[in-house]
Design a protein around this motif. Structure first.
Motif, mmCIF file in Angstrom:
data_model
loop_
_atom_site.group_PDB
_atom_site.id
_atom_site.type_symbol
_atom_site.label_atom_id
_atom_site.label_comp_id
_atom_site.label_asym_id
_atom_site.label_seq_id
_atom_site.Cartn_x
_atom_site.Cartn_y
_atom_site.Cartn_z
ATOM 1 N N MET A 167 38.238 27.243 -5.640
ATOM 2 C CA MET A 167 38.077 27.106 -4.190
ATOM 3 C C MET A 167 36.651 26.694 -3.824
ATOM 4 O O MET A 167 35.677 27.302 -4.289
ATOM 5 N N PHE A 168 36.543 25.648 -3.002
ATOM 6 C CA PHE A 168 35.251 25.115 -2.592
ATOM 7 C C PHE A 168 35.334 24.598 -1.160
ATOM 8 O O PHE A 168 36.421 24.435 -0.603
ATOM 9 N N LYS A 169 34.167 24.287 -0.583
ATOM 10 C CA LYS A 169 34.138 23.662 0.738
ATOM 11 C C LYS A 169 34.712 22.245 0.629
ATOM 12 O O LYS A 169 34.408 21.510 -0.322
ATOM 13 N N LEU A 170 35.522 21.869 1.596
ATOM 14 C CA LEU A 170 36.215 20.585 1.562
ATOM 15 C C LEU A 170 35.251 19.407 1.449
ATOM 16 O O LEU A 170 35.425 18.519 0.606
ATOM 17 N N GLY A 171 34.240 19.375 2.276
ATOM 18 C CA GLY A 171 33.311 18.251 2.264
ATOM 19 C C GLY A 171 32.538 18.145 0.970
ATOM 20 O O GLY A 171 32.356 17.051 0.421
ATOM 21 N N GLU A 172 32.092 19.278 0.447
ATOM 22 C CA GLU A 172 31.306 19.275 -0.788
ATOM 23 C C GLU A 172 32.148 18.850 -1.991
ATOM 24 O O GLU A 172 31.694 18.056 -2.824
ATOM 25 N N GLU A 190 37.928 20.998 -10.916
ATOM 26 C CA GLU A 190 37.078 20.849 -9.740
ATOM 27 C C GLU A 190 35.697 21.445 -9.967
ATOM 28 O O GLU A 190 34.689 20.908 -9.496
ATOM 29 N N SER A 191 35.652 22.548 -10.689
ATOM 30 C CA SER A 191 34.375 23.187 -10.982
ATOM 31 C C SER A 191 33.427 22.229 -11.701
ATOM 32 O O SER A 191 32.222 22.205 -11.417
ATOM 33 N N MET A 192 33.953 21.436 -12.606
ATOM 34 C CA MET A 192 33.120 20.495 -13.363
ATOM 35 C C MET A 192 32.432 19.509 -12.418
ATOM 36 O O MET A 192 31.244 19.195 -12.570
ATOM 37 N N ALA A 197 27.388 18.090 -9.570
ATOM 38 C CA ALA A 197 26.727 17.725 -8.322
ATOM 39 C C ALA A 197 25.637 18.718 -7.927
ATOM 40 O O ALA A 197 24.961 18.520 -6.912
ATOM 41 N N GLY A 198 25.488 19.775 -8.720
ATOM 42 C CA GLY A 198 24.416 20.734 -8.471
ATOM 43 C C GLY A 198 24.765 21.902 -7.582
ATOM 44 O O GLY A 198 23.887 22.665 -7.176
ATOM 45 N N TYR A 199 26.047 22.093 -7.287
ATOM 46 C CA TYR A 199 26.448 23.222 -6.444
ATOM 47 C C TYR A 199 26.647 24.478 -7.292
ATOM 48 O O TYR A 199 27.090 24.396 -8.442
#
Length: 235
Positions: A167-172, A190-192, A197-199
């Protein structure tokens, strides 16, 4: 207040299952795997809507009852899983805000529980950090060379096996996946993309029962888990 959406990539062919139909349509206890997965997501009151990403030529989905639920929409998938997830995110963004949360879950993980979904959503929203359901490794892990020789033994305390949901922010997440695909980076989850991207990405320990149906032997195990979950829900 941010909403939570779900994206279910279901456009794959399931080659490793070696079945006549894609694995998401194989039946567990008489019900297609995809239907079990959607029922679990729709049973979670935290999720506002579900976007299912399908192969554009797929007609088997017409027989999935949950696809007629008003909270469920569909989008056309791409060549690889990451392409399909991005297509799903883009479809969700027509209604959602970039600051909304999106929960991506494999179609072939039908044993996810509402309690697991709620725990992930609560953790992400309260900490404002994306997270991955995962399991700590219990096996001794070896890194090998191209000629199948052991190079080293890894510290299993630092190794986790990623699951979904993630689960992540949609835009990011949309930006991270778009950038990786534009650079021909093979993204396996998705985590990869978010890590690259540095999040920051957190780990939330998930149960061993949250299995992905990949091989024929997984079908019997999943049937047992689902029967147990159904019995517990009636108590």
């Amino acid at each position: 207040m941010s909403s939570v959406w779900a994206v279910v990539p279901a456009a794959g062919s399931g080659r490793r299952m070696a079945a006549e139909v894609p694995k998401q349509y194989l039946k567990l206890n008489g019900v297609p795997i995809l239907e079990h997965t959607l029922r679990a997501l729709l049973a979670c009151p935290d999720i506002r809507g579900v976007m299912v990403v399908l192969d554009p030529s797929d007609r088997r989905a017409d027989a999935i009852p949950s696809l007629s639920d008003p909270r469920v929409s569909t989008a056309a998938g791409g060549a690889e899983r990451a392409d399909s997830v991005l297509a799903g995110l883009q479809a969700v963004s027509l209604e959602a805000s970039e600051q909304d949360w999106v929960l991506v879950h494999d179609a072939a993980r039908p044993c996810v529980s509402v309690a697991l979904l709620h725990s992930l959503i609560t953790a992400c929203v309260s900490e404002n950090v994306g997270a991955v359901m995962a399991q700590a490794s219990v096996d001794t892990l070896k890194r090998i060379s191209d000629d199948n020789r052991v190079v080293e033994t890894l510290d299993r305390k630092a190794i986790w096996r990623a699951q979904t949901p993630q689960m992540f922010k949609l835009g990011e997440l949309s930006a991270a996946l778009s950038e990786a695909l534009a650079n021909d980076i093979a993204i396996t989850d998705e985590s990869m993309a978010m890590e690259r991207a540095g999040y920051p990405v957190s780990i939330l320990e998930g149960p061993s029962t949250n299995i992905k149906v990949t091989l024929p032997a997984d079908l019997e195990f999943a049937e047992i888990i689902l029967r147990r979950l159904n019995e517990e829900s009636k108590v």
